[in-house]
Each structure stands twice: as structure tokens, then as C-alpha cells.
Write a protein that holds these residues in place. Structure first.
Motif, short mmCIF file in Angstrom:
data_model
loop_
_atom_site.label_atom_id
_atom_site.label_comp_id
_atom_site.label_asym_id
_atom_site.label_seq_id
_atom_site.Cartn_x
_atom_site.Cartn_y
_atom_site.Cartn_z
N ARG A 118 -52.94 -17.79 -6.88
CA ARG A 118 -52.28 -18.63 -5.87
C ARG A 118 -51.52 -17.75 -4.89
N ASP A 119 -51.45 -18.24 -3.69
CA ASP A 119 -50.71 -17.56 -2.63
C ASP A 119 -49.22 -17.79 -2.85
N GLY A 158 -47.01 -16.02 -0.60
CA GLY A 158 -46.38 -15.66 0.67
C GLY A 158 -46.28 -14.18 0.99
N ASP A 192 -48.01 -10.80 2.17
CA ASP A 192 -49.24 -10.32 2.81
C ASP A 192 -49.97 -9.34 1.91
N TYR A 197 -51.42 -9.79 -0.95
CA TYR A 197 -51.38 -10.05 -2.40
C TYR A 197 -51.36 -11.55 -2.67
N ILE A 198 -51.91 -11.91 -3.81
CA ILE A 198 -51.77 -13.25 -4.35
C ILE A 198 -51.41 -13.11 -5.82
N LYS A 199 -50.83 -14.13 -6.38
CA LYS A 199 -50.42 -14.05 -7.78
C LYS A 199 -51.62 -14.37 -8.67
N VAL A 241 -57.96 -12.28 -1.69
CA VAL A 241 -56.75 -12.60 -0.93
C VAL A 241 -57.12 -13.41 0.32
N SER A 294 -58.00 -16.98 -0.64
CA SER A 294 -56.83 -17.76 -1.00
C SER A 294 -55.97 -18.12 0.20
N LYS A 295 -55.68 -17.13 1.02
CA LYS A 295 -54.76 -17.35 2.13
C LYS A 295 -55.42 -18.11 3.30
N LYS A 296 -56.60 -17.74 3.66
CA LYS A 296 -57.26 -18.33 4.83
C LYS A 296 -58.03 -19.61 4.51
N LYS A 306 -57.85 -21.25 1.48
CA LYS A 306 -57.17 -22.06 0.46
C LYS A 306 -58.02 -22.29 -0.79
#
Length: 80
Positions: A36-37, A39, A41, A43-45, A72, A75-77, A79
Motif C-alpha cells: 500500500r502507498d 505517501g 516517493d 516506496y510503498i509499504k 511502486v 501502486s501510486k499511479k 492504485k
């Protein structure tokens, strides 16, 4: 997924070596590790049960963070 996202994914894939041979793309990004993201930059958990099996996992305290550029991005872009 739009054409720009596909181009970004292809560019990322040319820049990294994936020990799993981009299994995520072969499965149309439907079989992804749990993450999950949060926040930060780049990295994601990581929420996977076996993060030590992944060369992109980074241990910090009791948590693991994923630094795979493709995961990453997804996840970030996108979702995912």
C-alpha cells in the motif's frame, strides 16, 4: 490503462532486472504482492507474508518497504 501508462511500464521494465521475470505483467497486473502507498516517493509499504524473498524489500524496524520501481508505479499511479 492508457497508452502513456503502458509506455511508462515498458520504460521501467527496461531499466530494472526482475528476478521474477515480470510475473506481474504476464498476469496483467492482477497477481500482485500485497502493498500500500503511504505517501513516501519511491516506496510503498510491503504487506507480503514473505518479504525477505524479494530483493526489492527494504527492512526498517518491524516494517518492510518495497522499492521496485514497477510495483511502486502500479501502486501510486494506477492504485493497484
Amino acid at each position: 490503462m492508457n497508452e502513456q501508462d503502458r509506455e511508462t511500464i515498458n520504460r521501467i521494465m527496461t531499466e530494472i532486472e526482475c528476478p521474477k521475470e515480470f510475473r506481474c505483467k504476464r498476469h496483467d497486473f492482477e497477481d500482485l504482492c500485497e502493498a500500500r502507498d503511504f505517501g513516501l516517493d519511491g516506496y510503498i509499504k510491503c504487506r507480503d507474508d514473505t518479504p525477505l524473498d524479494c530483493p526489492f524489500a527494504l527492512s526498517f524496524g518491524h516494517d518492510y518497504f518495497c522499492r521496485c520501481p514497477l510495483r511502486v508505479f502500479l501502486s501510486k499511479k494506477l492504485k493497484k
